[in-house]
Design a protein around this motif. Structure first.
Motif, mmCIF file in Angstrom:
data_model
loop_
_atom_site.group_PDB
_atom_site.id
_atom_site.type_symbol
_atom_site.label_atom_id
_atom_site.label_comp_id
_atom_site.label_asym_id
_atom_site.label_seq_id
_atom_site.Cartn_x
_atom_site.Cartn_y
_atom_site.Cartn_z
ATOM 1 N N ALA A 1 0.815 -1.216 0.000
ATOM 2 C CA ALA A 1 0.000 0.000 0.000
ATOM 3 C C ALA A 1 0.848 1.265 0.000
ATOM 4 C CB ALA A 1 -0.930 0.002 1.210
ATOM 5 N N THR A 2 2.121 1.181 0.405
ATOM 6 C CA THR A 2 2.963 2.379 0.485
ATOM 7 C C THR A 2 3.913 2.537 -0.702
ATOM 8 O OG1 THR A 2 4.594 1.187 1.840
ATOM 9 C CG2 THR A 2 2.882 2.426 3.011
ATOM 10 N N THR A 3 3.869 1.617 -1.676
ATOM 11 C CA THR A 3 4.734 1.735 -2.854
ATOM 12 C C THR A 3 4.381 2.984 -3.656
ATOM 13 O OG1 THR A 3 4.765 -0.685 -3.027
ATOM 14 C CG2 THR A 3 5.582 0.551 -4.916
ATOM 15 N N ARG A 4 5.388 3.737 -4.076
ATOM 16 C CA ARG A 4 5.167 4.874 -4.960
ATOM 17 C C ARG A 4 4.880 4.345 -6.358
ATOM 18 N NH1 ARG A 4 5.509 6.051 -0.272
ATOM 19 N NH2 ARG A 4 6.858 7.675 0.613
ATOM 20 N N THR A 5 3.732 4.693 -6.922
ATOM 21 C CA THR A 5 3.318 4.095 -8.195
ATOM 22 C C THR A 5 3.095 5.106 -9.306
ATOM 23 O OG1 THR A 5 1.036 4.101 -7.391
ATOM 24 C CG2 THR A 5 2.299 2.045 -7.139
ATOM 25 N N THR A 6 3.452 6.364 -9.083
ATOM 26 C CA THR A 6 3.416 7.349 -10.166
ATOM 27 C C THR A 6 4.754 8.074 -10.212
ATOM 28 O OG1 THR A 6 2.620 9.253 -8.879
ATOM 29 C CG2 THR A 6 0.947 7.719 -9.753
ATOM 30 N N VAL A 7 5.084 8.564 -11.389
ATOM 31 C CA VAL A 7 6.347 9.285 -11.564
ATOM 32 C C VAL A 7 6.369 10.530 -10.680
ATOM 33 C CG1 VAL A 7 7.798 10.528 -13.214
ATOM 34 C CG2 VAL A 7 6.689 8.397 -13.893
ATOM 35 N N THR A 8 5.247 11.229 -10.608
ATOM 36 C CA THR A 8 5.181 12.446 -9.797
ATOM 37 C C THR A 8 5.496 12.160 -8.338
ATOM 38 O OG1 THR A 8 3.552 13.460 -11.262
ATOM 39 C CG2 THR A 8 3.696 14.328 -9.023
ATOM 40 N N GLU A 9 4.899 11.097 -7.790
ATOM 41 C CA GLU A 9 5.158 10.723 -6.390
ATOM 42 C C GLU A 9 6.628 10.420 -6.169
ATOM 43 O OE1 GLU A 9 1.495 8.324 -4.436
ATOM 44 O OE2 GLU A 9 2.364 7.383 -6.210
ATOM 45 N N LEU A 10 7.193 9.640 -7.075
ATOM 46 C CA LEU A 10 8.573 9.219 -6.878
ATOM 47 C C LEU A 10 9.548 10.385 -7.036
ATOM 48 C CD1 LEU A 10 10.335 6.790 -6.217
ATOM 49 C CD2 LEU A 10 10.645 6.432 -8.657
ATOM 50 N N LEU A 11 9.331 11.244 -8.027
ATOM 51 C CA LEU A 11 10.218 12.393 -8.196
ATOM 52 C C LEU A 11 10.169 13.301 -6.971
ATOM 53 C CD1 LEU A 11 9.644 13.336 -11.950
ATOM 54 C CD2 LEU A 11 11.652 12.230 -10.941
ATOM 55 N N ARG A 12 8.977 13.456 -6.386
ATOM 56 C CA ARG A 12 8.860 14.260 -5.170
ATOM 57 C C ARG A 12 9.671 13.631 -4.043
ATOM 58 N NH1 ARG A 12 3.695 13.689 -4.222
ATOM 59 N NH2 ARG A 12 3.117 15.338 -5.693
ATOM 60 N N GLU A 13 9.590 12.312 -3.928
ATOM 61 C CA GLU A 13 10.349 11.633 -2.877
ATOM 62 C C GLU A 13 11.848 11.733 -3.108
ATOM 63 O OE1 GLU A 13 10.758 7.849 -0.075
ATOM 64 O OE2 GLU A 13 8.896 8.288 -1.117
ATOM 65 N N LEU A 14 12.279 11.669 -4.353
ATOM 66 C CA LEU A 14 13.714 11.794 -4.650
ATOM 67 C C LEU A 14 14.229 13.178 -4.294
ATOM 68 C CD1 LEU A 14 14.027 9.845 -8.038
ATOM 69 C CD2 LEU A 14 14.361 9.004 -5.701
ATOM 70 N N ARG A 15 13.397 14.204 -4.505
ATOM 71 C CA ARG A 15 13.794 15.551 -4.070
ATOM 72 C C ARG A 15 13.939 15.614 -2.554
ATOM 73 N NH1 ARG A 15 10.322 17.068 -8.417
ATOM 74 N NH2 ARG A 15 8.534 17.227 -7.022
ATOM 75 N N ASP A 16 12.995 14.977 -1.843
ATOM 76 C CA ASP A 16 13.091 14.921 -0.376
ATOM 77 C C ASP A 16 14.341 14.163 0.062
ATOM 78 O OD1 ASP A 16 10.714 16.298 -0.235
ATOM 79 O OD2 ASP A 16 9.482 14.519 0.138
ATOM 80 N N THR A 17 14.655 13.099 -0.654
ATOM 81 C CA THR A 17 15.833 12.288 -0.335
ATOM 82 C C THR A 17 17.105 13.120 -0.462
ATOM 83 O OG1 THR A 17 14.771 10.213 -1.009
ATOM 84 C CG2 THR A 17 17.188 10.270 -1.068
ATOM 85 N N ARG A 18 17.210 13.861 -1.536
ATOM 86 C CA ARG A 18 18.389 14.712 -1.712
ATOM 87 C C ARG A 18 18.474 15.767 -0.612
ATOM 88 N NH1 ARG A 18 17.092 13.839 -7.256
ATOM 89 N NH2 ARG A 18 15.645 15.602 -7.261
ATOM 90 N N GLY A 19 17.328 16.306 -0.219
ATOM 91 C CA GLY A 19 17.315 17.350 0.798
ATOM 92 C C GLY A 19 17.747 16.867 2.172
ATOM 93 N N ARG A 20 17.325 15.659 2.554
ATOM 94 C CA ARG A 20 17.657 15.189 3.901
ATOM 95 C C ARG A 20 18.924 14.346 3.943
ATOM 96 N NH1 ARG A 20 12.394 11.856 3.343
ATOM 97 N NH2 ARG A 20 13.131 9.887 2.482
#
Length: 263
Positions: free
Chosen positions: A182-201
């Motif tokens: 249920a928590t898998t990122r399944t759209t490009v928009t979701e994943l790109l947002r998470e990758l930006r968060d990953t770079r930030g933290r």
């Protein structure tokens, strides 16, 4: 609403004809080996044929040939498993980075008491190339050599976060974004947002996105070519929010040391 990218196409080795430049029998043999590697137990000929899309006589001939060479084995129940001949090949194929990472993986396991991994990006897949298993009886375990899609793995996301958006989109177009939990990122928009968060933290987090109840913290190895990441994985009940800062600091320190000579 963004359209979800579909499941990846059937592997080339499972098609009736090999793509230009491929030797069909070689592709089929590796399809069988990869099917065996994806399972923790031996498999019957029928199941292997179904899994790879091969006719049973074809699968049988290839398995028998590889058995004679030591790359597959047959159990008393006439099921097939990986053979010991692959161990020597795997040891020789291990990248230098994996050899140098072993002391750091042991340090990470000592600190966290959870499984520590080194993962590299091979084409569109995240590949586990080294590991220090947790001392706990109940632990996260992914076989060295296992290939997974990067969008649902902590180490995979840590590596994707080091790439350009253009390259990330190309990888996702090739692999798709299949949903595992249920928590898998399944759209490009979701994943790109998470990758930006990953770079930030400065670290990636997999919170049950591939396996329910499994949590993974990962940090990219700076300067690694191909991209690589260190991760610590274990049951969510043990990898608590309170534990994250300590593990992140240890991962960042290890990644910086490993990245000093990464190639």
């Amino acid at each position: 609403m963004e359209k979800r990218i579909g499941e990846p196409e059937v592997e080339a080795a499972q098609r009736d004809t090999a793509p230009p430049g491929q030797v069909q029998s070689v592709a089929r043999a590796f399809a069988l080996l990869e099917a065996l590697a994806a399972q923790s137990e031996p498999m019957s000929l029928q199941r292997l044929a179904e899994r790879t899309g091969l006719a049973q006589p074809t699968a049988h001939r290839l398995l028998k040939t590889m058995q004679e060479l030591g790359y597959t084995r047959q159990t008393a129940g006439r099921e097939y498993g990986l053979g010991p001949g692959l161990i020597a090949l795997g040891n020789r194929a291990a990248p230098e980075l994996a050899v140098r990472a072993q002391p750091m993986l042991r340090e990470l396991e000592e600190l966290s008491q959870e499984t520590a991994n080194l993962v590299v990006l091979d084409g569109t897949n995240a590949v586990y190339v080294a590991q220090q298993p947790s001392r706990h009886q109940m632990r996260m375990f992914t076989e060295v050599g296992r290939r997974v899609l990067p969008h649902a793995a902590g180490a995979g996301k840590a590596m994707l976060a080091t790439l350009s958006e253009t390259r990330v989109r190309a990888i996702l177009e090739a692999t798709g974004l299949p949903k595992y939990t249920a928590t898998t990122r399944t759209t490009v928009t979701e994943l790109l947002r998470e990758l930006r968060d990953t770079r930030g933290r400065g670290y990636a987090l997999d919170d049950g996105e591939r396996e329910i109840g499994v949590r993974c913290i990962a940090v990219a190895v700076p300067g690694a070519t191909p991209p690589a990441a260190l991760s610590v994985s274990g049951p969510a009940a043990r990898i608590t929010d309170e534990m994250v800062p300590q593990v992140v600091a240890a991962l960042q320190s290890a990644a910086a040391r490993l990245g000093g000579g990464a190639r």
